[in-house]
Design a protein around this motif. Structure first.
Motif, PDB file in Angstrom:
ATOM      1  N   ALA A  48       0.854  -1.196   0.000  1.00 48.14           N
ATOM      2  CA  ALA A  48       0.000   0.000   0.000  1.00 48.14           C
ATOM      3  C   ALA A  48       0.890   1.246   0.000  1.00 48.14           C
ATOM      4  CB  ALA A  48      -0.930  -0.017   1.202  1.00 48.14           C
ATOM      5  N   ARG A  49       1.711   1.371  -1.024  1.00 48.04           N
ATOM      6  CA  ARG A  49       2.684   2.458  -1.128  1.00 48.04           C
ATOM      7  C   ARG A  49       2.629   3.084  -2.522  1.00 48.04           C
ATOM      8  NH1 ARG A  49       6.745   2.393   2.899  1.00 48.04           N
ATOM      9  NH2 ARG A  49       5.974   1.139   4.656  1.00 48.04           N
ATOM     10  N   PRO A  50       3.188   4.277  -2.679  1.00 47.77           N
ATOM     11  CA  PRO A  50       3.216   4.911  -4.004  1.00 47.77           C
ATOM     12  C   PRO A  50       4.418   4.511  -4.851  1.00 47.77           C
ATOM     13  CG  PRO A  50       3.965   6.455  -2.352  1.00 47.77           C
ATOM     14  CD  PRO A  50       3.570   5.217  -1.616  1.00 47.77           C
ATOM     15  N   THR A  51       5.341   3.720  -4.293  1.00 47.56           N
ATOM     16  CA  THR A  51       6.489   3.204  -5.047  1.00 47.56           C
ATOM     17  C   THR A  51       6.772   1.779  -4.577  1.00 47.56           C
ATOM     18  OG1 THR A  51       8.279   3.787  -3.511  1.00 47.56           O
ATOM     19  CG2 THR A  51       7.511   5.539  -5.006  1.00 47.56           C
ATOM     20  N   LEU A  52       7.701   1.119  -5.276  1.00 51.07           N
ATOM     21  CA  LEU A  52       8.096  -0.238  -4.905  1.00 51.07           C
ATOM     22  C   LEU A  52       9.186  -0.275  -3.847  1.00 51.07           C
ATOM     23  CD1 LEU A  52       8.296  -1.970  -8.424  1.00 51.07           C
ATOM     24  CD2 LEU A  52       6.483  -2.210  -6.718  1.00 51.07           C
ATOM     25  N   ASN A  53       9.677   0.861  -3.396  1.00 48.17           N
ATOM     26  CA  ASN A  53      10.874   0.876  -2.563  1.00 48.17           C
ATOM     27  C   ASN A  53      10.739   0.103  -1.259  1.00 48.17           C
ATOM     28  OD1 ASN A  53      11.234   3.134  -4.532  1.00 48.17           O
ATOM     29  ND2 ASN A  53      13.181   3.312  -3.445  1.00 48.17           N
ATOM     30  N   ALA A  54       9.582   0.165  -0.620  1.00 49.43           N
ATOM     31  CA  ALA A  54       9.406  -0.575   0.636  1.00 49.43           C
ATOM     32  C   ALA A  54       9.514  -2.079   0.384  1.00 49.43           C
ATOM     33  CB  ALA A  54       8.070  -0.229   1.273  1.00 49.43           C
ATOM     34  N   LEU A  55       8.911  -2.552  -0.699  1.00 49.85           N
ATOM     35  CA  LEU A  55       9.021  -3.958  -1.052  1.00 49.85           C
ATOM     36  C   LEU A  55      10.458  -4.311  -1.400  1.00 49.85           C
ATOM     37  CD1 LEU A  55       7.804  -6.732  -1.732  1.00 49.85           C
ATOM     38  CD2 LEU A  55       7.249  -5.842  -4.010  1.00 49.85           C
TER      39      LEU A  55
END
Length: 405
Positions: free
Chosen positions: A59-66
C-alpha cells in the motif's frame, strides 16, 4: 475478457507477474500494481481485502518498501500474489480490483537511488573499438577482459517508458571543425540495455560477493541509455560519459522479479582471460549470472535489431561484485545497466552507432533513411525470456519519442 482468463501463451500470465506503479483513470494517487495479461491488479487493495500481512509493503506509491524487505519477503509476496490471481477462492474478492492497462497511467516504479551503467558486451565493445580506433592492434582496451568497465550516471534523469525525450544541446566539434560549437545534438542514439534493480542494501565498506547477487537484486527491466554521440565524443577524453548521457535514461514501467526468470538463467560466454578471485565465476558453486533474454529494437514500429542478452561477456553478478569491491555500499533503489547489448550479427547490434557504422551506412526505414534519430522518432525496446513448459516471460517494453529542445 475477465482478468483471470489470461489467454494461453500470454507472456504476462501468472508465471510472470511483474511489479509496477499506476494511477487509475481520473486519479493522481499512485499505487503498486501487478500485471496480469492486459490488466493490472491493485496489489495494496488486494492485500487489504485479503488481510495479508504484506499490506504495509504494497500500500505504497512506489516499490521501494518492497525492494528493501529482502529476498525471503520477496518470495513470500510473490507466492501470495500468485495465489490471489490463480486460486478460485479469491476470485470474487480480487476481480473488482483489476484495471485495464489501457485505462491507467503508469509511472516510474521506484525511486532511483544511484545509477551506474556498464559496457559488458564484447561484440559492442569490439564494434566501437573498430569504429573509433580502426588502426589499433586490438579493438578492445587493455583492461576490458579483466574488469567490467562502467560509469556513474545521473539518477535524477531516469524516466519511465512513454516519457518524451528532449533532444539535448551541448558542445560538439567535428574532426574538421576549427573550434567547438553549441547546439542541439545531431547524432542522437539509443543503447538497448537491461537494467538491474537493487533491493536489499549493503553496508559501507563491505564487499558484495558473486554469491550474494540474488540476495540484493530484486529484478530487472529493459533500459534505453540515450546517447548524444557528438556531445559524448568531444567531452569523452580524458574522463568518461557526462552530458552526452546524463539527459535521459528510459526504463520500463514493469520490473520483472528474478524469481520469474529461473528458466532463463544461462552460463555466460567462455572466459578468455583468467579472472581475479572476486570476479571468478568458473566454479559450479557460483551464480550462473547470464540470462537468455531476446530483445527487439524498433524505430517507429519497424524492427531494426534483435540483440541477444545471452552473449553478454560480463554478468550482472560480476558487475555488482565489481561495483562494491572498493567498499561502496548499495542502496535500495540503485539501478545499474548492462551496457549496450549487441550480438555477433549485424542484425543484432544494439545501437545506431553500430547499425549505421557511425552514420556511414544509414538504415533504410519505411519512412526514410536514418543515420541517427530525428525529431518525432519513437524507439521501442521489447523482450521475452524462456519460461517453464515452453512459455515465454514478457518484459515490459520501454518506449520514448524524441522531441526538439
Amino acid at each position: 475478457m475477465p482478468p483471470f482468463d489470461v489467454p494461453e501463451g500470454d507472456p504476462f500470465g501468472p508465471h510472470n507477474l511483474p511489479y509496477g506503479v499506476f494511477s487509475p483513470s481520473g486519479s493522481t494517487e499512485r499505487r503498486v500494481g501487478v500485471r496480469l495479461g492486459e490488466y493490472v491488479l491493485d496489489a495494496g487493495a488486494a492485500a487489504a481485502a485479503l488481510r495479508s500481512p504484506h499490506h504495509p509493503l504494497l500500500a505504497r506509491p512506489t516499490l521501494n518498501a518492497l525492494l528493501a524487505a529482502g529476498r525471503p519477503t520477496w518470495s513470500q509476496v510473490r507466492h501470495a500474489v500468485t495465489a490471489w490471481v490463480t486460486d478460485p477462492a479469491h476470485r470474487e474478492t480480487v476481480e473488482p480490483l483489476f484495471y485495464l492497462l489501457s485505462e491507467v497511467t503508469l509511472h516510474l516504479p521506484f525511486e532511483v537511488a544511484d545509477y551506474v551503467d556498464f559496457y559488458a558486451s564484447e561484440n559492442h565493445a569490439r564494434n566501437v573499438g573498430q569504429i573509433f580506433r580502426p588502426d589499433a592492434e586490438d579493438s578492445l582496451t587493455p583492461n576490458w577482459k579483466h574488469l567490467p568497465i562502467g560509469y556513474h550516471g545521473r539518477a535524477g534523469t531516469v524516466i519511465a517508458s512513454g516519457t518524451d525525450v528532449v533532444r539535448p544541446s551541448g558542445q560538439r566539434k567535428g574532426p574538421g571543425d576549427p573550434a567547438p560549437v553549441f547546439g542541439p545534438s545531431i547524432r542522437l542514439d539509443i543503447e538497448a540495455e537491461v537494467g538491474f534493480v537493487v533491493g536489499a542494501p549493503s553496508e559501507l565498506g563491505k564487499q558484495v560477493g558473486l554469491g550474494d547477487f540474488r540476495e540484493h537484486v530484486f529484478g530487472l527491466c529493459l533500459l534505453n541509455d540515450w546517447s548524444a554521440r557528438d556531445i559524448q565524443a568531444w567531452e569523452y577524453v580524458p574522463l568518461g560519459p557526462f552530458l552526452g548521457k546524463s539527459f535521459a535514461t528510459s526504463v520500463s514501467a514493469w520490473i520483472t522479479p528474478l524469481d520469474a526468470l529461473e528458466h532463463a538463467r544461462v552460463a555466460p560466454p567462455q572466459r578468455t582471460h583468467p579472472l581475479l578471485p572476486y570476479l571468478d565465476d568458473s566454479t559450479p558453486q557460483t551464480e550462473p549470472g547470464g540470462y537468455d533474454l531476446h530483445i527487439s529494437v524498433a524505430i517507429n514500429g519497424h524492427v531494426v535489431s534483435e540483440p541477444p542478452f545471452s552473449t553478454m561477456y560480463w554478468t550482472a553478478a560480476q558487475q555488482l561484485a565489481h561495483m562494491t569491491v572498493n567498499g561502496a555500499s548499495l542502496r535500495t533503489g540503485d539501478l545499474y545497466g548492462s551496457g549496450t547489448v549487441s550480438g555477433p550479427e549485424e542484425s543484432q547490434r544494439g545501437s545506431l552507432l553500430e547499425l549505421t557504422w557511425n552514420g556511414r551506412d544509414p538504415l533504410e526505414l519505411p519512412d526514410g533513411k536514418r543515420a541517427f534519430l530525428e525529431d518525432g522518432d519513437v524507439v521501442t525496446l521489447s523482450a521475452w525470456a524462456p519460461g517453464a513448459d515452453g512459455r515465454r516471460v514478457g518484459l515490459g517494453e520501454v518506449s520514448g519519442r524524441i522531441v526538439s529542445g
